[in-house]
Write a protein that holds these residues in place. Structure first.
Motif, PDB file in Angstrom:
ATOM      1  N   HIS A 253       0.589   5.256 -14.850  1.00 41.77           N
ATOM      2  CA  HIS A 253       1.924   5.759 -14.549  1.00 41.77           C
ATOM      3  C   HIS A 253       1.913   7.285 -14.472  1.00 41.77           C
ATOM      4  CE1 HIS A 253       4.192   1.946 -15.401  1.00 41.77           C
ATOM      5  NE2 HIS A 253       3.082   1.685 -16.077  1.00 41.77           N
ATOM      6  N   GLY A 254       2.830   7.815 -13.716  1.00 45.79           N
ATOM      7  CA  GLY A 254       2.943   9.257 -13.571  1.00 45.79           C
ATOM      8  C   GLY A 254       3.140   9.627 -12.116  1.00 45.79           C
ATOM      9  N   GLU A 255       2.444  10.667 -11.692  1.00 48.87           N
ATOM     10  CA  GLU A 255       2.559  11.149 -10.316  1.00 48.87           C
ATOM     11  C   GLU A 255       1.181  11.340  -9.713  1.00 48.87           C
ATOM     12  OE1 GLU A 255       4.514  14.936  -7.826  1.00 48.87           O
ATOM     13  OE2 GLU A 255       4.611  14.844 -10.010  1.00 48.87           O
ATOM     14  N   LEU A 256       1.030  10.962  -8.465  1.00 53.32           N
ATOM     15  CA  LEU A 256      -0.229  11.140  -7.748  1.00 53.32           C
ATOM     16  C   LEU A 256       0.046  11.890  -6.452  1.00 53.32           C
ATOM     17  CD1 LEU A 256      -3.297  10.456  -7.611  1.00 53.32           C
ATOM     18  CD2 LEU A 256      -2.654   8.472  -6.230  1.00 53.32           C
ATOM     19  N   VAL A 257      -0.547  13.073  -6.337  1.00 53.95           N
ATOM     20  CA  VAL A 257      -0.410  13.881  -5.122  1.00 53.95           C
ATOM     21  C   VAL A 257      -1.660  13.677  -4.285  1.00 53.95           C
ATOM     22  CG1 VAL A 257      -0.130  16.197  -4.188  1.00 53.95           C
ATOM     23  CG2 VAL A 257       0.976  15.580  -6.346  1.00 53.95           C
ATOM     24  N   PRO A 258      -1.536  13.095  -3.083  1.00 57.02           N
ATOM     25  CA  PRO A 258      -2.727  12.815  -2.279  1.00 57.02           C
ATOM     26  C   PRO A 258      -3.445  14.086  -1.848  1.00 57.02           C
ATOM     27  CG  PRO A 258      -0.732  12.467  -0.988  1.00 57.02           C
ATOM     28  CD  PRO A 258      -0.298  12.703  -2.403  1.00 57.02           C
ATOM     29  N   HIS A 259      -4.779  14.003  -1.735  1.00 49.99           N
ATOM     30  CA  HIS A 259      -5.551  15.140  -1.257  1.00 49.99           C
ATOM     31  C   HIS A 259      -5.183  15.430   0.201  1.00 49.99           C
ATOM     32  CE1 HIS A 259      -7.805  15.107  -4.903  1.00 49.99           C
ATOM     33  NE2 HIS A 259      -8.456  13.991  -4.651  1.00 49.99           N
ATOM     34  N   SER A 260      -4.994  16.704   0.519  1.00 48.37           N
ATOM     35  CA  SER A 260      -4.576  17.084   1.870  1.00 48.37           C
ATOM     36  C   SER A 260      -5.656  16.770   2.901  1.00 48.37           C
ATOM     37  CB  SER A 260      -4.244  18.578   1.911  1.00 48.37           C
ATOM     38  OG  SER A 260      -5.363  19.360   1.510  1.00 48.37           O
ATOM     39  N   TRP A 261      -6.908  16.736   2.457  1.00 50.63           N
ATOM     40  CA  TRP A 261      -8.014  16.516   3.383  1.00 50.63           C
ATOM     41  C   TRP A 261      -8.297  15.041   3.625  1.00 50.63           C
ATOM     42  CZ3 TRP A 261     -11.266  13.573   0.572  1.00 50.63           C
ATOM     43  CH2 TRP A 261     -11.304  13.768  -0.821  1.00 50.63           C
ATOM     44  N   ARG A 262      -7.671  14.178   2.859  1.00 50.37           N
ATOM     45  CA  ARG A 262      -7.998  12.758   2.952  1.00 50.37           C
ATOM     46  C   ARG A 262      -7.186  12.062   4.040  1.00 50.37           C
ATOM     47  NH1 ARG A 262      -6.635   7.700   0.906  1.00 50.37           N
ATOM     48  NH2 ARG A 262      -8.459   6.372   0.485  1.00 50.37           N
ATOM     49  N   ASP A 263      -7.867  11.267   4.862  1.00 53.72           N
ATOM     50  CA  ASP A 263      -7.224  10.473   5.901  1.00 53.72           C
ATOM     51  C   ASP A 263      -6.550   9.269   5.244  1.00 53.72           C
ATOM     52  OD1 ASP A 263      -6.426   8.936   8.016  1.00 53.72           O
ATOM     53  OD2 ASP A 263      -8.439   8.651   8.871  1.00 53.72           O
ATOM     54  N   PRO A 264      -5.213   9.157   5.308  1.00 51.69           N
ATOM     55  CA  PRO A 264      -4.531   8.030   4.665  1.00 51.69           C
ATOM     56  C   PRO A 264      -4.916   6.679   5.249  1.00 51.69           C
ATOM     57  CG  PRO A 264      -3.019   9.273   6.065  1.00 51.69           C
ATOM     58  CD  PRO A 264      -4.271  10.070   5.974  1.00 51.69           C
ATOM     59  N   GLU A 265      -5.507   6.689   6.450  1.00 56.71           N
ATOM     60  CA  GLU A 265      -5.942   5.442   7.068  1.00 56.71           C
ATOM     61  C   GLU A 265      -7.432   5.183   6.838  1.00 56.71           C
ATOM     62  OE1 GLU A 265      -3.755   3.449   8.380  1.00 56.71           O
ATOM     63  OE2 GLU A 265      -2.191   4.951   7.970  1.00 56.71           O
ATOM     64  N   SER A 266      -8.034   5.952   5.946  1.00 57.50           N
ATOM     65  CA  SER A 266      -9.469   5.829   5.685  1.00 57.50           C
ATOM     66  C   SER A 266      -9.838   4.421   5.233  1.00 57.50           C
ATOM     67  CB  SER A 266      -9.893   6.838   4.615  1.00 57.50           C
ATOM     68  OG  SER A 266     -11.220   6.596   4.194  1.00 57.50           O
ATOM     69  N   GLU A 267     -11.030   3.981   5.637  1.00 59.30           N
ATOM     70  CA  GLU A 267     -11.534   2.675   5.203  1.00 59.30           C
ATOM     71  C   GLU A 267     -11.877   2.688   3.712  1.00 59.30           C
ATOM     72  OE1 GLU A 267     -16.226   3.471   6.376  1.00 59.30           O
ATOM     73  OE2 GLU A 267     -15.107   1.856   7.317  1.00 59.30           O
ATOM     74  N   HIS A 268     -11.978   3.890   3.142  1.00 56.45           N
ATOM     75  CA  HIS A 268     -12.289   4.013   1.717  1.00 56.45           C
ATOM     76  C   HIS A 268     -10.995   3.893   0.905  1.00 56.45           C
ATOM     77  CE1 HIS A 268     -16.313   5.122   2.861  1.00 56.45           C
ATOM     78  NE2 HIS A 268     -15.873   6.152   3.559  1.00 56.45           N
ATOM     79  N   ASP A 269     -10.467   2.678   0.854  1.00 57.06           N
ATOM     80  CA  ASP A 269      -9.238   2.438   0.106  1.00 57.06           C
ATOM     81  C   ASP A 269      -9.572   2.230  -1.374  1.00 57.06           C
ATOM     82  OD1 ASP A 269     -10.388  -0.094   0.031  1.00 57.06           O
ATOM     83  OD2 ASP A 269      -8.816  -1.062   1.201  1.00 57.06           O
TER      84      ASP A 269
END
Length: 255
Positions: A6-22
């Motif tokens: 629980h809490g907050e998760l700020v996604p990395h700006s360099w990461r592709d949200p559609e990446s196969e590395h889910d």
């Protein structure tokens, strides 16, 4: 075993949200890299795997950067292997793997951790007499932490609709407070019969609803999944020694 972060998760700006590395793929790869997951592809390897099994089998993994306000931002579930006599329930590596996976996706501000502990798989009689709580053997890892890193936490331990945890509440608090360790400095037992957080899953997933619980307070050596995992494994063994055989929901909240 199941964990919700629980809490907050700020996604990395360099990461592709559609990446196969889910989350599932990342958790799987981290488990394999650290030897925590054993997947064998041939019958010849099955015998070797039986002699050196992994700690868990993959079940599910999910990380969300935009969860609902009351929902966890990450959930992981594995099928846990029965630990051998001198090893703790593998909560510490499980939570470390969850934390590492999340860190590949974004930067987390962790406020609480909830873990479902499968106590029905623990056999206290199999523990060696000199190590009834195996996690105590690794206390020195946390003794090297910066003393300024200690944080106050509130801990909820709930046995759902089974009253077992309430019936051993006083003895469990006593036993935990008298262990030869300083990873967690136990304070008061705040309450019996209440829970500090609602379960992150439906009642039929475990032994719900959460009717029987205790709340503990104290200081943890560091605010990390590593330390919470150690604490969870220790509580699991102490509760099992008192006859608890039902799944326990452990909620650890940074105070």
């Amino acid at each position: 075993m199941f964990v919700a972060l629980h809490g907050e998760l700020v996604p990395h700006s360099w990461r592709d949200p559609e990446s196969e590395h889910d989350a599932y793929q990342l958790f799987h790869q981290r488990s394999v890299a650290m030897g925590w997951l054993d997947e064998r592809s041939s019958a010849a390897e099955d015998e070797r795997a039986a002699n050196a099994p992994g700690l868990w089998a993959m079940n599910s993994a999910d990380v969300s950067t935009h969860p609902a306000a009351t929902e966890p931002f990450a959930r992981f579930q594995v099928e846990c292997s029965t630990p051998v006599g001198d090893r703790p329930l593998p909560v510490q590596p499980f939570l470390r793997c969850a934390e590492d996976t999340t860190a590949r996706i974004g930067t987390a501000q962790l406020s609480a951790v909830q873990v479902l502990l499968p106590l029905q798989g623990l056999d206290p009689a199999s523990r060696p007499s000199n190590a009834p709580v195996p996690a105590l053997e690794t206390c020195d890892w946390f003794s090297a932490c910066d003393p300024r890193a200690r944080v106050p936490v509130e801990i909820g331990v709930n046995s759902g609709s089974n009253p077992s945890i309430s019936s051993v509440a006083r003895q469990l608090h006593h036993d935990l407070g008298h262990l030869p360790q300083d990873v967690f400095q136990y304070g008061e037992m705040a309450s019996v019969g209440k829970d500090i957080m609602p379960p992150p899953f439906a009642d039929d997933f475990w032994n719900g609803p959460p009717r029987h619980g205790i709340t503990l307070r104290g200081d943890l050596a560091a605010w990390s999944c590593d330390a919470v995992g150690w604490l969870a494994a220790t509580i699991a063994d102490c509760a099992a020694h008192l006859g608890v055989r039902t799944p326990l929901l452990l909620s650890v909240v940074r105070a």
